[in-house]
Design a protein around this motif. Structure first.
Motif, PDB file in Angstrom:
ATOM      1  N   VAL A  89      35.810  32.266  46.919  1.00  0.00           N
ATOM      2  CA  VAL A  89      35.223  33.598  46.105  1.00  0.00           C
ATOM      3  C   VAL A  89      36.551  34.488  45.983  1.00  0.00           C
ATOM      4  O   VAL A  89      36.951  35.144  46.836  1.00  0.00           O
ATOM      5  CB  VAL A  89      34.176  34.164  47.202  1.00  0.00           C
ATOM      6  N   PRO A  90      36.915  34.665  44.709  1.00  0.00           N
ATOM      7  CA  PRO A  90      37.983  35.478  44.396  1.00  0.00           C
ATOM      8  C   PRO A  90      37.633  36.968  44.208  1.00  0.00           C
ATOM      9  O   PRO A  90      36.675  37.113  43.681  1.00  0.00           O
ATOM     10  CB  PRO A  90      38.658  34.889  43.433  1.00  0.00           C
ATOM     11  N   VAL A  91      38.534  37.667  44.646  1.00  0.00           N
ATOM     12  CA  VAL A  91      38.406  39.400  44.186  1.00  0.00           C
ATOM     13  C   VAL A  91      39.510  39.656  43.484  1.00  0.00           C
ATOM     14  O   VAL A  91      40.724  39.645  44.088  1.00  0.00           O
ATOM     15  CB  VAL A  91      37.840  40.017  45.399  1.00  0.00           C
ATOM     16  N   LEU A  92      39.191  40.621  42.329  1.00  0.00           N
ATOM     17  CA  LEU A  92      40.246  41.165  41.789  1.00  0.00           C
ATOM     18  C   LEU A  92      40.495  42.742  42.092  1.00  0.00           C
ATOM     19  O   LEU A  92      39.248  43.117  42.291  1.00  0.00           O
ATOM     20  CB  LEU A  92      40.478  40.963  40.292  1.00  0.00           C
ATOM     21  N   GLY A  93      41.420  43.378  42.282  1.00  0.00           N
ATOM     22  CA  GLY A  93      41.443  44.601  42.557  1.00  0.00           C
ATOM     23  C   GLY A  93      42.676  45.662  42.153  1.00  0.00           C
ATOM     24  O   GLY A  93      43.827  44.813  41.586  1.00  0.00           O
TER      25      GLY A  93
END
Length: 266
Positions: A89-93
């Motif tokens: 589950v990747p998250v970008l920010g």
């Protein structure tokens, strides 16, 4: 609703194998990793954690978009998604803006960069060929030769309402860090991300994942865990992820709290 724990990067990477084994054996669904400057690399740690575990979903929360070209991010995530289907589950920010400036990666409009970068990563993972000429992202006929059979859920890490809404518009949901884990803030985030998802016209419900901090040495830990998970869940979170404190970052006692509270599958 799902639960998880955070491996805080203040812990040395040598401790990650033990935490992964403990999480896998306890049956917690998700293990989340930070990528903070200038500690452990998110994709590297995630690949190791996925390889060491049998069934854990591993979240990378989060990958700062100023640090990487979106094509490289898509390549890394596609590799993980193909090696470990359904488990990343990747998250970008934005990343911490002071840190981004410190390494020469600061930009004038972090929101524009986040939108362009997230859309590009999402579309590349979906197998599309992209010609993009944006303010920050430029791709000329770029496509992944080996996209995943199914794109992993792509989240955006956010605090403010504009970024939370953006998460609904361009991604599959939002990651809220522990500073926004009080029920009222989660409730507002749920409403705003849903507005963004509706405005995008894309099908499906936006995911809300929330980090929440608990002292692993607190008395009556199981009761505290049960109460915190319940209030964050009732405010609209789909996944509640527990993390230790700066002073006590080891999450393994939180696994015991989740088990004692009856919050682990099986």
């Amino acid at each position: 609703m799902s639960t998880g724990i955070v491996f805080r990067p203040q812990l040395p990477p040598e401790e990650l194998p033990g935490v992964v084994r403990a999480a896998d054996e306890a049956g917690v669904p998700e293990l989340w990793l930070w990528e903070d400057c200038f500690l452990q690399g998110g994709p590297t740690a995630a690949a190791a954690a996925l390889a060491w575990s049998e069934r854990l979903r591993v979240g990378i929360g989060l990958l700062p978009v100023p640090l990487r070209n979106p094509a490289v991010v898509a390549m890394e995530l596609a590799t993980l998604a193909r090696l470990f289907p359904g488990r990343v589950v990747p998250v970008l920010g934005h990343g911490v803006l002071d840190w981004m400036a410190q390494v020469g990666a600061g930009v004038d409009s972090p929101m524009t960069l986040l939108r362009e970068h997230t859309e590009a990563v999402r579309d590349l993972l979906d197998g599309r060929r992209l010609d993009v000429s944006g303010r920050y992202v430029a791709l000329d006929g770029v496509a992944l030769d080996q996209p995943p059979a199914e794109r992993p859920p792509l989240l955006v890490g956010a605090r403010g309402p504009k970024t939370i809404r953006l998460a609904g518009e361009v991604a599959d949901g939002v990651l809220i860090d522990h500073t926004g884990s009080d029920p009222d803030t989660v409730r507002r985030a749920r409403a705003v991300v849903d507005e963004g998802r509706s405005a995008s016209g894309r099908p499906g419900r936006a995911v809300v994942t929330v980090y929440t901090e608990l002292d692993p040495a607190a008395p009556d830990l199981a009761a505290r865990v049960a109460d915190r998970v319940a209030e964050v869940r009732d405010a609209g979170a789909d996944t509640v992820v527990l993390q230790g404190t700066d002073e006590r970052p080891d999450p393994r006692p939180l696994l015991d709290g989740l088990a004692a509270a009856g919050l682990l599958p099986g």
